[in-house]
Design a protein around this motif. Structure first.
Motif, PDB file in Angstrom:
ATOM      1  N   HIS A  42     -31.040  10.678  42.726  1.00 50.79           N
ATOM      2  CA  HIS A  42     -32.038  10.096  43.620  1.00 50.79           C
ATOM      3  C   HIS A  42     -31.575  10.229  45.059  1.00 50.79           C
ATOM      4  N   GLN A  77     -41.002   1.102  48.142  1.00 51.56           N
ATOM      5  CA  GLN A  77     -40.696   1.572  46.800  1.00 51.56           C
ATOM      6  C   GLN A  77     -41.693   0.980  45.798  1.00 51.56           C
ATOM      7  N   LYS A 137     -43.044  10.851  43.461  1.00 53.01           N
ATOM      8  CA  LYS A 137     -42.872  11.837  42.393  1.00 53.01           C
ATOM      9  C   LYS A 137     -42.479  11.101  41.121  1.00 53.01           C
ATOM     10  N   VAL A 172     -40.019  10.408  38.132  1.00 49.98           N
ATOM     11  CA  VAL A 172     -38.606  10.558  37.809  1.00 49.98           C
ATOM     12  C   VAL A 172     -38.418  10.220  36.332  1.00 49.98           C
ATOM     13  N   GLU A 185     -39.035  18.720  40.287  1.00 49.32           N
ATOM     14  CA  GLU A 185     -39.602  17.874  41.343  1.00 49.32           C
ATOM     15  C   GLU A 185     -40.487  18.607  42.354  1.00 49.32           C
ATOM     16  N   GLN A 205     -41.623   7.053  41.529  1.00 48.93           N
ATOM     17  CA  GLN A 205     -40.796   6.483  42.590  1.00 48.93           C
ATOM     18  C   GLN A 205     -41.104   7.196  43.904  1.00 48.93           C
ATOM     19  N   ARG A 264     -39.826   9.130  46.842  1.00 49.53           N
ATOM     20  CA  ARG A 264     -38.622   9.917  47.065  1.00 49.53           C
ATOM     21  C   ARG A 264     -38.254   9.852  48.537  1.00 49.53           C
ATOM     22  N   HIS A 265     -37.034   9.397  48.807  1.00 50.05           N
ATOM     23  CA  HIS A 265     -36.699   9.126  50.206  1.00 50.05           C
ATOM     24  C   HIS A 265     -36.247  10.346  50.990  1.00 50.05           C
ATOM     25  N   ASP A 266     -36.181  11.500  50.327  1.00 50.22           N
ATOM     26  CA  ASP A 266     -36.009  12.712  51.118  1.00 50.22           C
ATOM     27  C   ASP A 266     -37.347  13.224  51.627  1.00 50.22           C
ATOM     28  N   TYR A 286     -34.143   2.534  45.575  1.00 45.46           N
ATOM     29  CA  TYR A 286     -34.911   2.850  44.365  1.00 45.46           C
ATOM     30  C   TYR A 286     -34.982   1.641  43.439  1.00 45.46           C
TER      31      TYR A 286
END
Lengths: 422, 187
Positions: free
Chosen positions: A48, B45, B69, B71, B124, B148, B150-152, B180
């Motif tokens: 993650h 989140q 996306k 997970v 992904e 979740q 996605r923090h990118d 997350y």
């Protein structure tokens, strides 16, 4: 629709076989046991990506303070349109395209008012984003709008052929930011979402990608900006209203010339936002009496305006409350027949929450009540501001020089370039 | 105007009074808002326990494709041969053909491990966050597939557009150091 159909099919085909499983839909875990692998396969770990910040949050506040100081220096000492433009492009690049327009004093108004209303909890650097431009405006006028704000900088680039907005129309349109601020704060404080963020026209450009409606409205605002300079700043921006109020009390407001004005009138046509006021001959004594009479009428009107707008707010509160999810849900429940319930995920979520309908309705009624009170307060505020504006119209103005209107001037510096004495 | 530098005129004094008042008001609001600071930065989140897979994550995000996306919490997965996240309920055959897959973009990769177990991985970049596989897995499987942020990808809007649209109020702000809400670790 398609999916609910698919789900019902799967339910039908499996219900007889694994009816037990379907009965456990709510608590779904471990219907199938974790496998024991004979081949020694190891269960992988999902990765993650971490949350990465470009700069630490306190740096945003420091950078904003630095940018404001720079803007003040450019407006007061350098007094050059060219340098102001260059600096505003730098701020557009940083606050806009690099930071994606989302550390933003305009939006912070909501966060700050929610936090102030509910008793704190906001980190100091967010509060600083809100307070620093206001304090700068109290001292030096709207230097934030002219040189630091990325929304302003973007619109400034698209001023092609600015037209003068007739005074009456201008005053009417200027009610819009007042409305956006009042309603936006009622929304935010009562938990109906951040209206002010949702109406930001340019954030899609800053992110280089947006849903189509957002992109189109942004383009429309830019196109409008060809003829009406800075339409968002002047006729929509709720933070601009607060800045305007502060700038009216500015200690050292923006000046057109560094020296004595010689009334050459060269600056008069240069202001795209119509902020340059021309000299007026002092009124004669009969006209002064007329003006005084008008002043008294406006003063008497003030309480009527405040009470009137507050009652309009109270009445419209129930309508505005429909933006709140709780109220919207009870609406939906009321008008949806049981056959159509599958079409609305809100109803599915409500059913799963296990809340009774009476309870949900009572909750919604309380929310409507809060909206009524909030809107009445917002209405009173609107009435007060309008009354003050009307009173300001009856001021005895003894201007002998060309000056920048403190509230309207956004310190873009165009008049500096036109002034021969600058 | 009869203001002269260094002289306190009545007009001047009133102006200073108003200015100080406005400054004090701004400072008071700022002080009230920042009292009892929570300190840490928060990010958006999804709580997978509240999510009802309505599909709005795919469509409401300001990003296209969405920052949400799917997970896979492998620890919860049953490695089923007949995966309700992977296969459409009306699948004609249990193979990798596109018409049999739930995922509209073919973002789930199915690998044979040993009889009767299959492993499912999310590709992904292909995932759009529509939640169709999550729905299948949650309703009829172990619920190891979940959505979740996605923090990118997330651009951290002041208020998340999906959160505003979410019918189940599954979005919340969590500390940025723990960004997350992993279903296998939630109780």
């Amino acid at each position: 629709m398609m999916f609910s159909f698919a789900r019902s099919t799967i339910k039908r085909s499996f219900f007889s076989v694994i009816g037990l499983l379907s009965a456990m839909v709510a608590s779904a875990d471990s219907r199938f046991p974790k496998p024991q692998f004979d081949t020694g396969h190891t269960v992988p770990q999902a990765a993650h990506p971490a949350f990465v910040q470009l700069v630490p949050p306190w740096a945003d506040a420091v950078i904003l303070a630095g940018a404001l100081a720079m803007a003040v220096w450019l407006v007061r000492s350098v007094r050059s349109r060219r340098w102001l433009l260059a600096f505003s492009m730098l701020c557009l690049a940083w606050f806009g395209f690099i930071r994606h327009g989302c550390i933003c004093p305009i939006g912070a108004v909501q966060n700050v008012s929610v936090a102030a209303w509910t008793g704190g909890g906001l980190p100091w650097f967010v509060v600083a984003l809100f307070a620093l431009p206001l304090l700068a405006a109290l001292l030096f006028g709207r230097v934030f709008c002219g040189a630091v704000c990325p929304l302003g900088a973007l619109q400034d680039l698209f001023i092609i052929k600015p037209q003068r907005v007739p005074k009456a129309l201008d005053e009417v349109l200027r009610l819009l930011p007042l409305m956006v601020l009042s309603v936006g704060l009622v929304y935010a404080i009562n938990g109906a979402g951040h209206l002010i963020c949702r109406t930001d026209p340019f954030v899609g450009f800053f992110r280089l990608g947006a849903p189509l409606p957002m992109l189109l409205s942004g383009l429309a605002v830019l196109l409008l900006g060809f003829v009406i300079a800075r339409p968002y700043c002047r006729y929509f921006c709720p933070y601009g209203l607060l800045l305007e109020m502060c700038a009216r009390l500015a200690w050292k407001p923006v000046r057109i010339t560094a020296q004595e004005c010689i009334n050459c009138r060269l600056c008069a046509g240069t202001c795209p936002v119509g902020a340059i006021t021309t000299p007026r001959t002092p009124l004669g004594s009969t006209a002064r009496i007329g003006q005084f009479r008008r002043f008294s009428v406006m003063l008497a009107l003030a309480p009527i305006l405040i009470v009137g707008f507050a009652s309009v707010g109270w009445l419209s509160g129930a309508f505005i409350a429909h933006a709140h999810p709780e109220v919207a849900l009870t609406d939906l429940l009321a008008k949806t027949t049981s056959a159509d319930e599958d079409l609305h995920p809100e109803i599915e979520a409500f059913k799963r929450s296990g809340l009774s309908r009476e309870k949900a309705e009572a909750q919604a009624a309380r929310t409507v009540d809060r909206f009524r009170r909030g809107c009445a307060g917002a209405g009173a505020f609107m009435g007060l501001v309008i009354a003050l504006r009307l009173l300001a119209l009856t001021r005895l103005q003894r201007r002998s020089l060309h000056e920048a209107d403190r509230g309207r001037c956004v310190a873009c510096g165009r008049c500096f370039a036109a002034c021969p004495k600058n | 105007m009869n203001e002269k530098d260094g002289h306190v005129t009545r007009r001047n004094a009133v102006a200073w009074l108003l200015r100080a008042g406005a400054g004090a008001l701004v400072a008071a609001v700022a002080a009230k808002a920042s009292s009892r600071p929570s300190g840490e930065r928060k990010v958006w989140q999804i709580n997978p326990r509240k999510c009802i897979q309505c599909g709005k994550c795919e469509t409401e995000c300001v990003l296209q494709p969405s920052a949400v996306k799917c997970v896979h919490g492998f620890e919860m997965c049953g490695y089923c041969k007949l995966c309700f996240g992977y296969f459409k309920p009306d699948a004609a055959r249990l193979d990798e053909a596109a018409e049999n897959q739930t995922c509209p973009t073919g973002a789930i990769r199915r690998t044979y491990i040993e009889s009767p177990y299959f492993e499912y991985m999310i590709d992904e970049p292909l995932c759009t966050g529509c939640g169709l596989c999550v729905k299948g897995c949650t309703n009829f499987g172990n619920g190891s597939l979940y959505l979740q942020v996605r923090h990118d990808r997330c651009v951290h809007c002041n208020v998340c557009r999906i959160a505003e649209a979410c019918p189940a109020q599954a979005f919340s702000q969590v500390p940025a150091s723990q960004p997350y809400l992993l279903k296998e670790k939630l109780d």
